[in-house]
Design an enzyme around this catalytic site. Structure first.
Site, mmCIF file in Angstrom:
data_model
loop_
_atom_site.group_PDB
_atom_site.id
_atom_site.type_symbol
_atom_site.label_atom_id
_atom_site.label_comp_id
_atom_site.label_asym_id
_atom_site.label_seq_id
_atom_site.Cartn_x
_atom_site.Cartn_y
_atom_site.Cartn_z
ATOM 1 C CE LYS A 185 -2.096 -0.868 3.963
ATOM 2 N NZ LYS A 185 -1.416 -2.107 4.384
ATOM 3 N NE ARG A 220 -4.271 -1.045 10.171
ATOM 4 C CZ ARG A 220 -3.161 -0.483 9.688
ATOM 5 N NH1 ARG A 220 -3.193 0.720 9.187
ATOM 6 N NH2 ARG A 220 -2.038 -1.153 9.680
ATOM 7 N NE ARG A 276 7.743 -2.409 6.146
ATOM 8 C CZ ARG A 276 6.432 -2.172 6.183
ATOM 9 N NH1 ARG A 276 5.762 -2.001 5.053
ATOM 10 N NH2 ARG A 276 5.791 -2.153 7.319
ATOM 11 N NE ARG A 311 6.218 0.117 10.176
ATOM 12 C CZ ARG A 311 5.016 0.075 9.615
ATOM 13 N NH1 ARG A 311 4.859 0.560 8.389
ATOM 14 N NH2 ARG A 311 3.986 -0.437 10.249
ATOM 15 N NE ARG A 359 2.331 -4.268 11.530
ATOM 16 C CZ ARG A 359 3.357 -4.112 10.689
ATOM 17 N NH1 ARG A 359 4.538 -4.662 10.969
ATOM 18 N NH2 ARG A 359 3.217 -3.417 9.599
HETATM 19 P P1 AMP Z 1 0.785 0.926 9.262
HETATM 20 O O1 AMP Z 1 1.958 1.813 9.039
HETATM 21 O O2 AMP Z 1 -0.398 1.287 8.409
HETATM 22 O O3 AMP Z 1 1.130 -0.537 9.178
HETATM 23 O O4 AMP Z 1 0.310 1.196 10.769
HETATM 24 C C1 AMP Z 1 1.164 0.938 11.859
HETATM 25 C C2 AMP Z 1 0.358 0.848 13.145
HETATM 26 O O5 AMP Z 1 -0.307 2.098 13.390
HETATM 27 C C3 AMP Z 1 -0.755 -0.190 13.169
HETATM 28 O O6 AMP Z 1 -0.273 -1.484 13.496
HETATM 29 C C4 AMP Z 1 -1.665 0.381 14.252
HETATM 30 O O7 AMP Z 1 -1.142 0.178 15.551
HETATM 31 C C5 AMP Z 1 -1.589 1.890 13.968
HETATM 32 N N1 AMP Z 1 -2.613 2.316 12.984
HETATM 33 C C6 AMP Z 1 -2.390 2.834 11.748
HETATM 34 N N2 AMP Z 1 -3.545 3.105 11.119
HETATM 35 C C7 AMP Z 1 -4.535 2.745 11.969
HETATM 36 C C8 AMP Z 1 -5.958 2.749 11.888
HETATM 37 N N3 AMP Z 1 -6.598 3.166 10.783
HETATM 38 N N4 AMP Z 1 -6.652 2.292 12.962
HETATM 39 C C9 AMP Z 1 -6.029 1.871 14.087
HETATM 40 N N5 AMP Z 1 -4.701 1.814 14.211
HETATM 41 C C10 AMP Z 1 -3.938 2.253 13.171
#
Ligand code: AMP
Length: 218
Positions: free
Chosen positions: A16, A91, A130, A164, A175
């Site tokens: 994404k 999400r 990554r 990360r 996740r």
């Molecule tokens: P990402 O970079 O999109 O993988 O997001 C990293 C982390 O941020 C996720 O594992 C969640 O802990 C938090 N997070 C990001 N977007 C959301 C969302 N829309 N709703 C809830 N938690 C989020």
């Protein structure tokens, strides 16, 4: 005026972020990554950052209420009127419903929604190798997409790429579980609204970008 409201959905590691950065450039629309926004808040040591740090490290989701507030505030900016590419939001079902309301209130049309599908084994491989550049955000992979010079960003020359903290094998497992349980139901939500298109997220990166570009222009 053309409108390119876009949501990219998919499990962590489905591509994404990579695709969103490309669409941002091509369509001159903002890339809105809730994960990036939260990580920036953590790095800056804000109150929001303090609130969410341990949640991100656990691989769980932050509350709908909090994330909806963050997105709502972001959508007050006029740059979203031409479109946007959302990466990592919505999400959950309550987030998707709140977002539909935000768009209506904002007088914006429904977005196009793309689901990037990738087999679990490849997701794990992509996530655990990554690395990204802390200076410009470019993303690499130690074996699938290594930088030309070891540990140096191809884009900006910064030395010292970082993984990360939530890309560790254990958190990745959590996740993926969270995606299956809380985000998969959104697929039905958007399918019923005839907004969703499923694409193969394991295909070559440029090829997938071309497909997304054609879909957005259609
Ligand atoms: P990402 O970079 O999109 O993988 O997001 C990293 C982390 O941020 C996720 O594992 C969640 O802990 C938090 N997070 C990001 N977007 C959301 C969302 N829309 N709703 C809830 N938690 C989020």
């Amino acid at each position: 005026m053309a409108y390119y409201g876009t949501i990219l959905m998919g499990a962590p590691g489905s591509g994404k972020g990579t695709q969103a950065k490309r669409l941002k450039k091509d369509f001159e629309i903002p890339h809105i990554s809730t994960g990036d926004m939260l990580r920036a808040a953590i790095a800056a040591g804000t109150k929001l950052g303090d609130q969410v740090k341990s949640i991100l490290d656990s691989g769980k989701l932050v509350s709908d209420e909090l994330i909806n507030k963050v997105v709502k505030r972001r959508f007050e900016n006029s740059d979203v009127e031409k479109g946007f590419v959302l990466d990592g939001f919505p999400r959950t079902l309550p987030q998707a419903m709140a977002f539909a309301e935000m768009l209506t209130e904002r007088g914006l049309e429904s977005p196009k929604v793309f689901l990037l599908e990738v087999a679990d084994e490849l997701l794990v491989e992509r996530l655990t190798g990554r690395m990204s550049c802390p200076n410009c955000g470019s993303v690499f992979h130690k074996s699938l997409n290594p930088p030309v010079a070891e540990d140096v960003c191809d884009q900006c020359g910064h030395k010292g790429l970082v993984a990360r903290s939530d890309d560790s094998a254990e958190t990745v497992k959590k996740r993926l579980e969270v995606f299956r349980e809380q985000t998969q139901p959104l697929i039905e939500f958007y399918k019923e609204k005839s907004l969703l298109k499923t694409l193969d997220g394991s295909q070559e990166v440029n090829q997938l970008t071309e497909i997304l570009k054609a879909e957005l222009k259609a």
